[in-house]
Design a protein around this motif. Sequence first.
Motif, PDB file in Angstrom:
ATOM      1  N   ALA A  10     -13.511  60.025   2.320  1.00 45.17           N
ATOM      2  CA  ALA A  10     -12.521  59.860   3.380  1.00 45.17           C
ATOM      3  C   ALA A  10     -12.933  58.672   4.244  1.00 45.17           C
ATOM      4  CB  ALA A  10     -12.436  61.128   4.222  1.00 45.17           C
ATOM      5  N   ASP A  11     -11.992  57.789   4.534  1.00 44.85           N
ATOM      6  CA  ASP A  11     -12.282  56.576   5.321  1.00 44.85           C
ATOM      7  C   ASP A  11     -13.430  55.780   4.706  1.00 44.85           C
ATOM      8  OD1 ASP A  11     -10.320  57.329   7.187  1.00 44.85           O
ATOM      9  OD2 ASP A  11     -11.769  58.544   8.274  1.00 44.85           O
ATOM     10  N   ASP A  12     -13.442  55.678   3.402  1.00 46.07           N
ATOM     11  CA  ASP A  12     -14.528  55.023   2.680  1.00 46.07           C
ATOM     12  C   ASP A  12     -14.553  53.518   2.958  1.00 46.07           C
ATOM     13  OD1 ASP A  12     -16.550  55.592   0.399  1.00 46.07           O
ATOM     14  OD2 ASP A  12     -15.510  53.762  -0.237  1.00 46.07           O
ATOM     15  N   PRO A  13     -15.737  52.960   3.232  1.00 44.51           N
ATOM     16  CA  PRO A  13     -15.821  51.525   3.508  1.00 44.51           C
ATOM     17  C   PRO A  13     -15.802  50.642   2.254  1.00 44.51           C
ATOM     18  CG  PRO A  13     -17.972  52.522   3.757  1.00 44.51           C
ATOM     19  CD  PRO A  13     -17.012  53.641   3.475  1.00 44.51           C
ATOM     20  N   ILE A 152     -29.982  63.990  -0.571  1.00 44.92           N
ATOM     21  CA  ILE A 152     -28.843  63.948   0.355  1.00 44.92           C
ATOM     22  C   ILE A 152     -27.888  62.824  -0.050  1.00 44.92           C
ATOM     23  CG2 ILE A 152     -28.158  63.378   2.739  1.00 44.92           C
ATOM     24  CD1 ILE A 152     -30.895  64.748   3.561  1.00 44.92           C
ATOM     25  N   LEU A 153     -28.440  61.636  -0.230  1.00 48.12           N
ATOM     26  CA  LEU A 153     -27.606  60.480  -0.548  1.00 48.12           C
ATOM     27  C   LEU A 153     -26.969  60.603  -1.929  1.00 48.12           C
ATOM     28  CD1 LEU A 153     -26.455  57.788   0.319  1.00 48.12           C
ATOM     29  CD2 LEU A 153     -28.583  56.692  -0.449  1.00 48.12           C
ATOM     30  N   GLN A 154     -27.720  61.086  -2.910  1.00 48.62           N
ATOM     31  CA  GLN A 154     -27.158  61.211  -4.256  1.00 48.62           C
ATOM     32  C   GLN A 154     -26.002  62.210  -4.276  1.00 48.62           C
ATOM     33  OE1 GLN A 154     -28.181  59.150  -6.975  1.00 48.62           O
ATOM     34  NE2 GLN A 154     -26.142  59.864  -7.540  1.00 48.62           N
ATOM     35  N   SER A 155     -26.139  63.306  -3.549  1.00 44.33           N
ATOM     36  CA  SER A 155     -25.047  64.284  -3.457  1.00 44.33           C
ATOM     37  C   SER A 155     -23.809  63.634  -2.839  1.00 44.33           C
ATOM     38  CB  SER A 155     -25.458  65.490  -2.610  1.00 44.33           C
ATOM     39  OG  SER A 155     -26.457  66.217  -3.261  1.00 44.33           O
ATOM     40  N   TRP A 156     -24.022  62.823  -1.799  1.00 43.91           N
ATOM     41  CA  TRP A 156     -22.922  62.112  -1.147  1.00 43.91           C
ATOM     42  C   TRP A 156     -22.259  61.139  -2.128  1.00 43.91           C
ATOM     43  CZ3 TRP A 156     -20.568  62.568   3.544  1.00 43.91           C
ATOM     44  CH2 TRP A 156     -19.733  61.530   3.929  1.00 43.91           C
ATOM     45  N   LEU A 157     -23.074  60.378  -2.846  1.00 42.28           N
ATOM     46  CA  LEU A 157     -22.544  59.391  -3.789  1.00 42.28           C
ATOM     47  C   LEU A 157     -21.749  60.067  -4.900  1.00 42.28           C
ATOM     48  CD1 LEU A 157     -25.691  57.097  -4.148  1.00 42.28           C
ATOM     49  CD2 LEU A 157     -23.651  56.657  -2.740  1.00 42.28           C
ATOM     50  N   ASP A 158     -22.251  61.187  -5.409  1.00 45.67           N
ATOM     51  CA  ASP A 158     -21.560  61.917  -6.469  1.00 45.67           C
ATOM     52  C   ASP A 158     -20.216  62.452  -5.970  1.00 45.67           C
ATOM     53  OD1 ASP A 158     -23.752  61.363  -8.060  1.00 45.67           O
ATOM     54  OD2 ASP A 158     -24.574  63.403  -7.948  1.00 45.67           O
ATOM     55  N   ALA A 159     -20.200  63.004  -4.751  1.00 45.99           N
ATOM     56  CA  ALA A 159     -18.958  63.525  -4.175  1.00 45.99           C
ATOM     57  C   ALA A 159     -17.987  62.379  -3.888  1.00 45.99           C
ATOM     58  CB  ALA A 159     -19.252  64.319  -2.908  1.00 45.99           C
ATOM     59  N   ARG A 160     -18.508  61.246  -3.461  1.00 41.17           N
ATOM     60  CA  ARG A 160     -17.681  60.059  -3.214  1.00 41.17           C
ATOM     61  C   ARG A 160     -17.038  59.584  -4.513  1.00 41.17           C
ATOM     62  NH1 ARG A 160     -18.336  54.608  -4.090  1.00 41.17           N
ATOM     63  NH2 ARG A 160     -17.050  53.311  -2.744  1.00 41.17           N
ATOM     64  N   ALA A 161     -17.826  59.546  -5.592  1.00 37.15           N
ATOM     65  CA  ALA A 161     -17.307  59.115  -6.886  1.00 37.15           C
ATOM     66  C   ALA A 161     -16.192  60.046  -7.349  1.00 37.15           C
ATOM     67  CB  ALA A 161     -18.421  59.062  -7.923  1.00 37.15           C
ATOM     68  N   ALA A 162     -16.379  61.345  -7.186  1.00 40.37           N
ATOM     69  CA  ALA A 162     -15.348  62.313  -7.571  1.00 40.37           C
ATOM     70  C   ALA A 162     -14.086  62.112  -6.733  1.00 40.37           C
ATOM     71  CB  ALA A 162     -15.873  63.735  -7.413  1.00 40.37           C
ATOM     72  N   TYR A 163     -14.263  61.891  -5.441  1.00 41.40           N
ATOM     73  CA  TYR A 163     -13.125  61.675  -4.538  1.00 41.40           C
ATOM     74  C   TYR A 163     -12.359  60.415  -4.926  1.00 41.40           C
ATOM     75  CZ  TYR A 163     -10.470  60.969  -0.225  1.00 41.40           C
ATOM     76  OH  TYR A 163      -9.465  60.777   0.683  1.00 41.40           O
TER      77      TYR A 163
END
Length: 168
Positions: A10-13, A152-163
């Motif tokens: 959401a609101d990805d840069p 923490i960051l890898q979980s964020w990156l994986d969720a970002r990729a799915a989004y």
Amino acid sequence: MKVTPDTPGADDPGQGRRIGLDVGTVRIGVAVSDRNATLATPVETVARETGFKDRDKDDIDRLLEIIDEYDAVEIVVGLPRTLQGHGSTSVKHAKEIAFRLHRRLSNAGRTIPVRMADERLTTVAATAALRASGVSEKAGRRIIDQAAAVEILQSWLDARAAYTQEHP
């Protein structure tokens, strides 16, 4: 009190490196992603110096230097919640560091988002990963915060990729 993390994507840069932080009372683990925001790697462990009533100290300055060194487009701070989703006693520490980074970046005219990410069980996962890779418990203590920041960051990156796949 329920504590809700931000939503990856959401609101990805857009493209660029992300910095992940595992904030503790004594140390802050730091991780960074590659430019494609797909893989998190450890950077360093920063000694925690700034307390709630202090002016920003060397730890905040060092984190800002790392943000600059990697030309980060997003900062992801682990939000330590209980398994039920409630805030733990460490939530204040994580939010304080996130607030200080956001304030300093904003005061410098920089619009780098500082996000709060769910970090439940990341230290457990990091400890298991270190143990599985043959790192001794004693040696692991020196890098566990970095390993947790990677989780923490890898979980964020994986969720970002799915989004971003679902919302092109």
